[in-house]
Enzyme design. Sequence first.
Site, short mmCIF file in Angstrom:
data_model
loop_
_atom_site.label_atom_id
_atom_site.label_comp_id
_atom_site.label_asym_id
_atom_site.label_seq_id
_atom_site.Cartn_x
_atom_site.Cartn_y
_atom_site.Cartn_z
N CYS A 1 34.76 42.34 -39.06
CA CYS A 1 35.01 40.93 -39.33
C CYS A 1 35.13 40.09 -38.05
CB CYS A 1 36.22 40.74 -40.25
SG CYS A 1 37.38 42.08 -40.27
N GLN B 1 30.21 51.03 -43.03
CA GLN B 1 30.60 50.11 -44.10
C GLN B 1 29.43 49.24 -44.50
OE1 GLN B 1 34.57 48.78 -44.41
NE2 GLN B 1 34.80 48.78 -42.20
N ASP C 1 29.34 46.14 -45.19
CA ASP C 1 30.35 45.11 -45.02
C ASP C 1 29.74 43.73 -45.17
OD1 ASP C 1 32.89 44.28 -44.56
OD2 ASP C 1 32.94 44.86 -42.44
N LYS D 1 43.91 40.46 -52.69
CA LYS D 1 42.67 41.22 -52.72
C LYS D 1 42.46 41.86 -54.09
CE LYS D 1 44.89 45.30 -50.75
NZ LYS D 1 44.79 46.43 -49.84
#
Length: 612
Positions: free
Chosen positions: A307, A354, A356, A439
């Site tokens: 991120c 990941q 992602d 989440k």
Amino acid sequence: MNDEQLHAMRHSLAHITAAAVKRLWPEAKFGVGPVVDNGFYYDIDLGETKISEANFAKIEKEMRGIINYGDDFERFEMPIDQAIEWAKENNQPYKLELLNDLKREGTTLASELDATMMGMELPAGVSGSPHASVQSVVEVSFYKNGNFVDLCRGPHVANTKDVGAFKLLRVAGAYWRGNEKNPQMQRLYGVAFATQEELDQHLEMLEQAKLRDHRRLGKELDIYTVSQLVGAGLPLFTPRGTILRDLFSSYSNQLRLNFGFQKVWTPHITKQDLYETSGHWAKFGDELFLVTSQETDDKMALKPMNCPHHTQIYASRPRSYRDMPIRYLETTTDYRDEKTGELGGLNRVRSLTQDDSHVFCRPDQIEGEINSLLASARELYATIGMNLRVRLSYRDSSDAYLGEQSLWDTAQEQLKAAVVSNELDYFEQEGEAAFYGPKIDFMATDAIGREHQVATVQLDFVQPGRFGLQYTDAEGGVQTPVMIHCALLGSIERFLSVFIEHTAGWFPFWVAPEQVRILTINDTVLDYVDTIKAVLDDLTLMKPVKYNEIRYSVDDRNESLGKKIREATTWKIPVQLIIGQQDKDDQEVSIRTQAGEEKVKLDELATYLQKL
RNA sequence: GCCGCUGUAGCUCAGUUGGUAGAGCGGCGCUUUCGUAAAGCGUAGGUCUCCGGUUCGAUUCCGGACAGCGGCUCCA
């Protein structure tokens, strides 16, 4: 037998285990001996003496002796101070700690106790808890069977004869009260059931689970390997394994590319400044692999997540509210320095890939974005044939969370609305949110009923601010976007471990590394095999995404048909095409799958495969 | 990281109470062209995980390293 009886039975077996150990090693000091799934354990400190599985026969024999003797379990009560004296006299320091906690705080639950006070004795003359609200315990119960006495809440079966069938399964190290600063005890695990048949069934189930263990299948089906030279927790993927990885990755990507995600690419190392800014350094610093530069003084690290990198792509240009949402997608490998003892198979690795993605959006766009992501997750797991359940993780009233309360409230409502409109099976849990936002965690159930954490969708109100991310709103003002993190597969390595065990290696047609194998009966059909190959080469398939390269091979070795079938089946190849003179004469193929065998006309073969 | 167990041929495993090892499968060669889960014969593979120590001699005993496995949440 009901659950309560079974529970009492298992609990009584824990006591009988302790009693047997005490007979064999009178100096034994005992921790706790609770009931767990399918059985029980007892934590035991034998000082320098080590119990190994070689001792199990001896311990079990002692246990059977106790059971056959048939003592009653007798309950009696004792004032707490007298119990404390009992623990001291009998040299049972762990029981003493538990009693001290009961007297001081009224509980022995580590999660409810102040860690610094745990096990502490109250000063003489003080009778109760220092906390006014706490109900401390004044009298405790004991159970006695034969000459073995143990502090215990109960309940137990009436007599040692009433304990059903059991087996000691393993011994493992366990820290006293789960704290690695405490002494390590030996945890003796057993399984127990009401009848021998149920016990045998359970042991059989454990054997079956072993057969679908992804580490075993990973080797047998040539999916991945580990090298001592490369290191623990760093799996290497073979050609077959790489096909699986690539197919899942591109499917997961495609689901999001369909609604506006764009692929990005970021390097695998970074200056540590990135994580100091994001806040990860403080939290995950000890999990980072550090990298030294021989050219500069920069402190570098291998990336443990993506991120922060993606924020820097967002930050590279000025952004308008008209540009939002901006959606980045990257399947990429992260590196985390996990404790060596926790590494194993593909479940816990030091290099994890990941699938992602990060959405940067306006607060009013959250629901729409989440909706699309949930629909993708739902489609993916439906394709794989796993049931999904989601947990909505909200904040609680504590002050451990960052970001405005009103933003949290509306976001939590939007998450729930998206979950409901996707008709997902869900439950809500307060206090499970990340500090930076609420989440949604996805749990998938596998073929033998085990639940695994897979996908996750997380809102983030914190990182955009830390990185100073902005966009210009309709009035020309400056706003901070919201971030949505999402991985549909989670880590591909962990996902594959779940998928392999779910399917037991019988992969669905579309992801099977080798989808079709042609088995010849003799060399007279080789020209007909070429005809079939031409059909396969021309084939285009549509499920679950469009692809036109079917993965097949031809086994025309000079071996018996039986051997070829055996090998193809051992490799769990979903479609075997058996070709002999008869098939050639009839312009047919004999198709062998797990479902059985059938003959299909050559001109219907393409349609047959497209339906799989 | 900590505790316990394990490490013998490519794989699955046997064996050596200290005198440097064996099977099946797999590989390779020859014969066989055989219709539904292993054709026959022959043959080559080992620093017994690695590094130290004890010993005339270590794969075996001792110590260490590395790797794998089971755990380290379940609470009188």
